[in-house]
Design a protein around this motif. Sequence first.
Motif, PDB file in Angstrom:
ATOM      1  N   ARG A   1     -11.202  16.561  13.419  1.00  0.00           N
ATOM      2  CA  ARG A   1     -12.587  16.436  14.252  1.00  0.00           C
ATOM      3  C   ARG A   1     -12.789  14.781  13.647  1.00  0.00           C
ATOM      4  NH1 ARG A   1     -16.309  20.425  16.489  1.00  0.00           N
ATOM      5  NH2 ARG A   1     -15.236  22.161  16.203  1.00  0.00           N
ATOM      6  N   PHE A   2     -12.576  14.240  12.688  1.00  0.00           N
ATOM      7  CA  PHE A   2     -12.764  12.803  11.721  1.00  0.00           C
ATOM      8  C   PHE A   2     -11.669  12.379  11.223  1.00  0.00           C
ATOM      9  CE2 PHE A   2     -15.280   9.767   9.385  1.00  0.00           C
ATOM     10  CZ  PHE A   2     -15.707   8.816  10.358  1.00  0.00           C
ATOM     11  N   LEU A   3     -11.223  10.681  11.827  1.00  0.00           N
ATOM     12  CA  LEU A   3     -10.396  10.174  10.985  1.00  0.00           C
ATOM     13  C   LEU A   3     -11.311   9.029  10.656  1.00  0.00           C
ATOM     14  CD1 LEU A   3      -6.813  11.064  12.250  1.00  0.00           C
ATOM     15  CD2 LEU A   3      -7.911  11.649  10.202  1.00  0.00           C
ATOM     16  N   PHE A   4     -11.313   8.440   9.576  1.00  0.00           N
ATOM     17  CA  PHE A   4     -11.336   7.309   9.105  1.00  0.00           C
ATOM     18  C   PHE A   4     -10.194   6.427   8.380  1.00  0.00           C
ATOM     19  CE2 PHE A   4     -12.702   4.193   5.676  1.00  0.00           C
ATOM     20  CZ  PHE A   4     -14.135   3.043   6.588  1.00  0.00           C
ATOM     21  N   ILE A   5      -9.494   5.377   8.835  1.00  0.00           N
ATOM     22  CA  ILE A   5      -8.248   4.998   8.274  1.00  0.00           C
ATOM     23  C   ILE A   5      -8.426   3.533   7.947  1.00  0.00           C
ATOM     24  CG2 ILE A   5      -5.952   4.073   9.040  1.00  0.00           C
ATOM     25  CD1 ILE A   5      -5.797   5.894  10.858  1.00  0.00           C
ATOM     26  N   SER A   6      -8.189   2.993   6.820  1.00  0.00           N
ATOM     27  CA  SER A   6      -8.748   1.899   6.360  1.00  0.00           C
ATOM     28  C   SER A   6      -6.938   1.158   6.067  1.00  0.00           C
ATOM     29  CB  SER A   6      -9.374   1.998   4.641  1.00  0.00           C
ATOM     30  OG  SER A   6      -9.336   2.671   4.159  1.00  0.00           O
ATOM     31  N   THR A   7      -7.521  -0.405   5.330  1.00  0.00           N
ATOM     32  CA  THR A   7      -6.055  -1.010   5.723  1.00  0.00           C
ATOM     33  C   THR A   7      -5.990  -1.659   3.974  1.00  0.00           C
ATOM     34  OG1 THR A   7      -6.249  -3.242   6.057  1.00  0.00           O
ATOM     35  CG2 THR A   7      -5.346  -0.640   7.717  1.00  0.00           C
ATOM     36  N   ASP A   8      -4.968  -2.213   3.348  1.00  0.00           N
ATOM     37  CA  ASP A   8      -4.990  -2.860   2.201  1.00  0.00           C
ATOM     38  C   ASP A   8      -5.662  -4.229   1.844  1.00  0.00           C
ATOM     39  OD1 ASP A   8      -2.969  -3.942   3.820  1.00  0.00           O
ATOM     40  OD2 ASP A   8      -1.947  -3.840   1.916  1.00  0.00           O
ATOM     41  N   TRP A   9      -5.848  -4.677   3.612  1.00  0.00           N
ATOM     42  CA  TRP A   9      -6.662  -5.556   3.742  1.00  0.00           C
ATOM     43  C   TRP A   9      -8.284  -5.905   3.901  1.00  0.00           C
ATOM     44  CZ3 TRP A   9      -3.202  -9.295   7.626  1.00  0.00           C
ATOM     45  CH2 TRP A   9      -2.316  -9.804   7.031  1.00  0.00           C
ATOM     46  N   GLY A  10      -8.301  -4.500   3.640  1.00  0.00           N
ATOM     47  CA  GLY A  10     -10.035  -4.291   3.850  1.00  0.00           C
ATOM     48  C   GLY A  10     -10.174  -3.941   5.380  1.00  0.00           C
ATOM     49  N   ARG A  11      -9.540  -3.813   6.410  1.00  0.00           N
ATOM     50  CA  ARG A  11      -9.927  -3.314   7.852  1.00  0.00           C
ATOM     51  C   ARG A  11     -10.203  -1.952   7.533  1.00  0.00           C
ATOM     52  NH1 ARG A  11      -7.613  -5.196  12.339  1.00  0.00           N
ATOM     53  NH2 ARG A  11      -5.577  -4.366  12.013  1.00  0.00           N
TER      54      ARG A  11
END
Length: 167
Positions: A95-105
Amino acid sequence: MLLGLTLGLLWSATCWAEQMYGAGGGTYFSTSSDCEITGVRVAVDLIGLVKSIQVRCGNSWGPVFGASGGTTQEFLLQPGEHIDTISGSHRVFIRFLFISTDWGRYAMFGRESGNTFLAGGNGKVLTGICGQHKILGLSGLCFRWDYPPEEEEEETTASPPTSTKCK
């Protein structure tokens, strides 16, 4: 029949060795694990079910995995940027995905509801996605993680952009 069962278990081992998030069931899928992930597209329907997912390797988008329909949004990475954490929630479907990067985005897809999960971290980056889907959407996801290539870090001189939200 025993041969078919054995081959089926051996074929699916690459995904099942990873943690599966969600109820699972349906058709199995797996992205290529020999590419640098440079973007993700996710389709979500009006009630918040994650319908499908697609991964970009280099400059090319791979196949769409999941059900048809929904509104598609994409999250493109900058050169040298990697996905380092994925969290989300599921009930019968993702139902939900929160994808984060090593650059803080980061980018958010769907609506948070149900059981939550957190994957990634420990200095590793996303190298592949596998899971299962049914007629209404993604029923389970698993993620492959590995350390980023050394030569890629040495060649990258760009500074991280400011955080971006994708709703």
